[in-house]
Design an enzyme around this catalytic site. Structure first.
Site, PDB file in Angstrom:
ATOM      1  N   ASP A   7      32.005 -50.985  16.284  1.00  0.00           N
ATOM      2  CA  ASP A   7      30.990 -50.433  15.408  1.00  0.00           C
ATOM      3  C   ASP A   7      30.694 -49.029  15.947  1.00  0.00           C
ATOM      4  O   ASP A   7      31.063 -48.709  17.087  1.00  0.00           O
ATOM      5  CB  ASP A   7      29.740 -51.331  15.454  1.00  0.00           C
ATOM      6  CG  ASP A   7      28.582 -50.765  14.667  1.00  0.00           C
ATOM      7  OD1 ASP A   7      28.797 -50.312  13.518  1.00  0.00           O
ATOM      8  OD2 ASP A   7      27.450 -50.759  15.192  1.00  0.00           O
ATOM      9  N   ASP A   9      27.391 -46.672  15.309  1.00  0.00           N
ATOM     10  CA  ASP A   9      26.017 -46.372  15.715  1.00  0.00           C
ATOM     11  C   ASP A   9      25.464 -47.481  16.607  1.00  0.00           C
ATOM     12  O   ASP A   9      25.458 -48.647  16.235  1.00  0.00           O
ATOM     13  CB  ASP A   9      25.128 -46.187  14.481  1.00  0.00           C
ATOM     14  CG  ASP A   9      25.618 -45.050  13.580  1.00  0.00           C
ATOM     15  OD1 ASP A   9      26.220 -44.098  14.094  1.00  0.00           O
ATOM     16  OD2 ASP A   9      25.395 -45.128  12.357  1.00  0.00           O
TER      17      ASP A   9
END
Length: 176
Positions: A7, A9
């Site tokens: 992922d 952020d």
């Protein structure tokens, strides 16, 4: 192929409830870029699967997002590594797409790009929806406690979720 999916952020860069809207707001987490470069130099392909609903909300444009991702690529390259595919969902939460995590569309895009199975491939995230997307494609859910990971850790997690402090700790484990 040694594939690792991240992922963005909260894993690679700092997250914000107000969204990361500019290149200046895209600030790497300590050690994250070095971790990606170390993995890359050791033969890992490091890809990214990220929800970017700020596009649908009008907070930033595709060229701005691509500029953030170019900074990521450049920073990893300066450290002797290479970034793999960066796959993102541009849709809002109510648009009914198949790519917004926890749905597995971004992960299947990465699998198709690399023509590989995701069985057992580690997907590293800081949110429950990241872990749920991993489970949906039979990947290994990996939670980092950076970003929103500490709050996520307090929730019921999918079975067999691995937990690490941050992306550097993930890299240390994979390379150890």
């Amino acid at each position: 192929m040694k594939l690792l999916i991240l992922d963005r952020d909260g894993v690679i860069n700092y997250d914000s409830d107000a969204y990361i809207k500019t290149v200046a707001e895209w600030i790497p987490m300590p050690g994250a870029l070095d971790a990606i470069a170390r993995l890359s130099r050791a033969g890992w392909t490091v890809a990214v699967a990220t929800n970017q609903s700020g596009l649908a909300r009008g907070y930033y444009s595709v060229p701005t997002l691509e500029s953030m991702h170019q900074v990521l690529r450049d920073e990893v390259q300066q450290r002797g590594g290479a970034m793999g595919l960066i796959s993102y969902c541009p849709h809002g939460p109510d648009e009914g797409c198949a790519c917004r995590k926890p749905l597995p569309g971004l992960l299947t895009q990465i699998a198709e790009h690399y023509q590989t199975s995701l069985d057992g491939v580690w997907f590293v995230g800081d949110s429950l929806r990241d872990l749920q997307a991993a489970v949906a494609v039979n990947a290994q859910p990996v939670l980092v406690c950076s970003g929103k990971g500490e709050q996520t850790r307090e929730k019921p997690l999918p079975d067999n979720t691995l937990i690490f402090a941050d992306l550097s700790a993930v890299a240390d484990h994979l390379l150890g």
